[in-house]
Design a protein around this motif. Sequence first.
Motif, PDB file in Angstrom:
ATOM      1  N   ASP A  62      15.600 -54.716 -21.900  1.00 10.65           N
ATOM      2  CA  ASP A  62      16.169 -53.876 -22.941  1.00 10.65           C
ATOM      3  C   ASP A  62      17.303 -54.652 -23.598  1.00 10.65           C
ATOM      4  O   ASP A  62      18.307 -54.979 -22.941  1.00 10.65           O
ATOM      5  CB  ASP A  62      16.697 -52.567 -22.338  1.00 10.65           C
ATOM      6  CG  ASP A  62      17.208 -51.588 -23.395  1.00 10.65           C
ATOM      7  OD1 ASP A  62      17.250 -51.960 -24.583  1.00 10.65           O
ATOM      8  OD2 ASP A  62      17.573 -50.462 -23.039  1.00 10.65           O
ATOM      9  N   VAL A  63      17.149 -54.970 -24.890  1.00 10.08           N
ATOM     10  CA  VAL A  63      18.183 -55.753 -25.577  1.00 10.08           C
ATOM     11  C   VAL A  63      19.484 -54.972 -25.685  1.00 10.08           C
ATOM     12  O   VAL A  63      20.547 -55.552 -25.923  1.00 10.08           O
ATOM     13  CB  VAL A  63      17.706 -56.189 -26.984  1.00 10.08           C
ATOM     14  CG1 VAL A  63      16.534 -57.148 -26.881  1.00 10.08           C
ATOM     15  CG2 VAL A  63      17.358 -54.983 -27.850  1.00 10.08           C
TER      16      VAL A  63
ATOM     17  N   ARG B 221      19.288 -64.286 -22.831  1.00  4.91           N
ATOM     18  CA  ARG B 221      18.060 -63.516 -23.009  1.00  4.91           C
ATOM     19  C   ARG B 221      17.700 -63.473 -24.492  1.00  4.91           C
ATOM     20  O   ARG B 221      18.577 -63.578 -25.357  1.00  4.91           O
ATOM     21  CB  ARG B 221      18.202 -62.095 -22.459  1.00  4.91           C
ATOM     22  CG  ARG B 221      19.493 -61.416 -22.882  1.00  4.91           C
ATOM     23  CD  ARG B 221      19.728 -60.104 -22.166  1.00  4.91           C
ATOM     24  NE  ARG B 221      21.116 -59.685 -22.287  1.00  4.91           N
ATOM     25  CZ  ARG B 221      21.524 -58.425 -22.303  1.00  4.91           C
ATOM     26  NH1 ARG B 221      20.647 -57.447 -22.201  1.00  4.91           N
ATOM     27  NH2 ARG B 221      22.801 -58.141 -22.406  1.00  4.91           N
ATOM     28  N   PRO B 222      16.409 -63.302 -24.810  1.00  5.00           N
ATOM     29  CA  PRO B 222      15.986 -63.259 -26.211  1.00  5.00           C
ATOM     30  C   PRO B 222      16.550 -62.035 -26.925  1.00  5.00           C
ATOM     31  O   PRO B 222      16.640 -60.948 -26.356  1.00  5.00           O
ATOM     32  CB  PRO B 222      14.454 -63.173 -26.116  1.00  5.00           C
ATOM     33  CG  PRO B 222      14.116 -63.649 -24.734  1.00  5.00           C
ATOM     34  CD  PRO B 222      15.273 -63.259 -23.874  1.00  5.00           C
ATOM     35  N   GLY B 223      16.952 -62.229 -28.173  1.00  6.49           N
ATOM     36  CA  GLY B 223      17.386 -61.120 -29.002  1.00  6.49           C
ATOM     37  C   GLY B 223      18.801 -60.652 -28.751  1.00  6.49           C
ATOM     38  O   GLY B 223      19.233 -59.662 -29.349  1.00  6.49           O
ATOM     39  N   VAL B 224      19.536 -61.335 -27.887  1.00  6.86           N
ATOM     40  CA  VAL B 224      20.907 -60.947 -27.557  1.00  6.86           C
ATOM     41  C   VAL B 224      21.786 -62.187 -27.706  1.00  6.86           C
ATOM     42  O   VAL B 224      21.404 -63.286 -27.301  1.00  6.86           O
ATOM     43  CB  VAL B 224      21.006 -60.391 -26.120  1.00  6.86           C
ATOM     44  CG1 VAL B 224      22.447 -60.024 -25.778  1.00  6.86           C
ATOM     45  CG2 VAL B 224      20.101 -59.167 -25.960  1.00  6.86           C
ATOM     46  N   ASN B 225      22.979 -62.018 -28.275  1.00  2.00           N
ATOM     47  CA  ASN B 225      23.828 -63.175 -28.579  1.00  2.00           C
ATOM     48  C   ASN B 225      24.935 -63.389 -27.556  1.00  2.00           C
ATOM     49  O   ASN B 225      26.034 -63.833 -27.904  1.00  2.00           O
ATOM     50  CB  ASN B 225      24.424 -63.041 -29.987  1.00  2.00           C
ATOM     51  CG  ASN B 225      25.360 -61.843 -30.119  1.00  2.00           C
ATOM     52  OD1 ASN B 225      25.448 -60.996 -29.228  1.00  2.00           O
ATOM     53  ND2 ASN B 225      26.054 -61.767 -31.240  1.00  2.00           N
TER      54      ASN B 225
ATOM     55  N   GLU C 228      18.156 -71.249 -25.103  1.00  3.93           N
ATOM     56  CA  GLU C 228      17.031 -70.334 -24.932  1.00  3.93           C
ATOM     57  C   GLU C 228      16.478 -70.424 -23.522  1.00  3.93           C
ATOM     58  O   GLU C 228      16.660 -71.427 -22.823  1.00  3.93           O
ATOM     59  CB  GLU C 228      15.896 -70.677 -25.917  1.00  3.93           C
ATOM     60  CG  GLU C 228      16.199 -70.435 -27.373  1.00  3.93           C
ATOM     61  CD  GLU C 228      14.993 -70.754 -28.251  1.00  3.93           C
ATOM     62  OE1 GLU C 228      14.171 -71.590 -27.831  1.00  3.93           O
ATOM     63  OE2 GLU C 228      14.862 -70.155 -29.323  1.00  3.93           O
TER      64      GLU C 228
ATOM     65  N   ASP D 258      13.764 -63.693 -19.472  1.00  6.22           N
ATOM     66  CA  ASP D 258      12.882 -63.727 -20.625  1.00  6.22           C
ATOM     67  C   ASP D 258      12.161 -62.383 -20.722  1.00  6.22           C
ATOM     68  O   ASP D 258      12.159 -61.586 -19.764  1.00  6.22           O
ATOM     69  CB  ASP D 258      11.870 -64.866 -20.480  1.00  6.22           C
ATOM     70  CG  ASP D 258      11.165 -65.189 -21.799  1.00  6.22           C
ATOM     71  OD1 ASP D 258      11.570 -64.639 -22.844  1.00  6.22           O
ATOM     72  OD2 ASP D 258      10.216 -65.985 -21.779  1.00  6.22           O
ATOM     73  N   GLN D 259      11.534 -62.133 -21.858  1.00  8.50           N
ATOM     74  CA  GLN D 259      10.789 -60.896 -22.018  1.00  8.50           C
ATOM     75  C   GLN D 259       9.648 -60.844 -21.013  1.00  8.50           C
ATOM     76  O   GLN D 259       8.988 -61.849 -20.746  1.00  8.50           O
ATOM     77  CB  GLN D 259      10.216 -60.795 -23.427  1.00  8.50           C
ATOM     78  CG  GLN D 259      11.265 -60.626 -24.497  1.00  8.50           C
ATOM     79  CD  GLN D 259      10.654 -60.293 -25.839  1.00  8.50           C
ATOM     80  OE1 GLN D 259       9.548 -59.772 -25.921  1.00  8.50           O
ATOM     81  NE2 GLN D 259      11.365 -60.573 -26.903  1.00  8.50           N
TER      82      GLN D 259
END
Length: 287
Positions: free
Chosen positions: A12-13, A23-27, A33, A148-149
């Motif tokens: 969950d982002v 994690r992907p989609g989070v800064n 990556e 990762d997702q």
Amino acid sequence: MARCGWWPMQFDVLRAFPYPVLRPGVNDYVDGEIQASVQLRQATNGSEVLADVHFALSVPAIRDLIEEGLARYVVVFSCRDTYLRKAVLDAEPSFSCQFGGGSLRGDVGIYPYVVAIADISGYVCDWINSEFGTGPFNFKRGSVIALDQPQSVYIDRESYRPISSAFVLVKDESLLDFEWRIDAAYDKVRIAASPSLKARIDVARNSPQNQAILLNSIYFAAVMQCVSLLRQTADYDEYRWAGIFRQRCTDVGSQIESEDESRIAQRLMKQPFALIDTYFFGDAGAA
């Protein structure tokens, strides 16, 4: 390689951690990556399933934690139909694990992480978002450092095999050097190659890097052509490969009749260009 009873976490982002997590989609990290590739294949004995795992992790500070024995790459496999839950930990970014016959069936969830296996103190990384401050940061044993997702696959007798298993490479004396063609009028699609080309492919496909090139050239073109044949006519539906293609299209949510052939091929082959990135464009290729 070690195993533990790690429970898979919902991706969950919007989930907030009290410390930075890659994690992907989070800064949380302004650069870097994590990408995990997990391929399932049938073992040579025909009953067991092997999972080939590769992590691409581009944050040196997190890789240092792993090299120092403070963290590990982790993949959790979860299968509701068989009540299996298995976590596999390794210090290497590429590893394999084995599952007994029948232990994976139906929907299988695959959850990739980097996890602290000891208490960590004094962690610093210049790539962490300034909103977290300059650190240093501390992680308790069991903390998620990166994830990762999750991936989801549906397992039946054929689904864990790559779509390339619907093909067989054969020699065709009538073809000139470096020529090849496909013949779909068999249960397995025949990729006919000139004698010299077949000999070179037989030698080349023994390494993962060369397999990545083959998947993104000859096999990708062959998959696209097969999709085109199924779109144009029902003449091939009596052959086993056609049933595999149609079932796999259903599994990945692709419509043969309406979607772009190249996009369908990428889905059927599980985004094969990711292998080019792993071995030639990413850290592994640059090493």
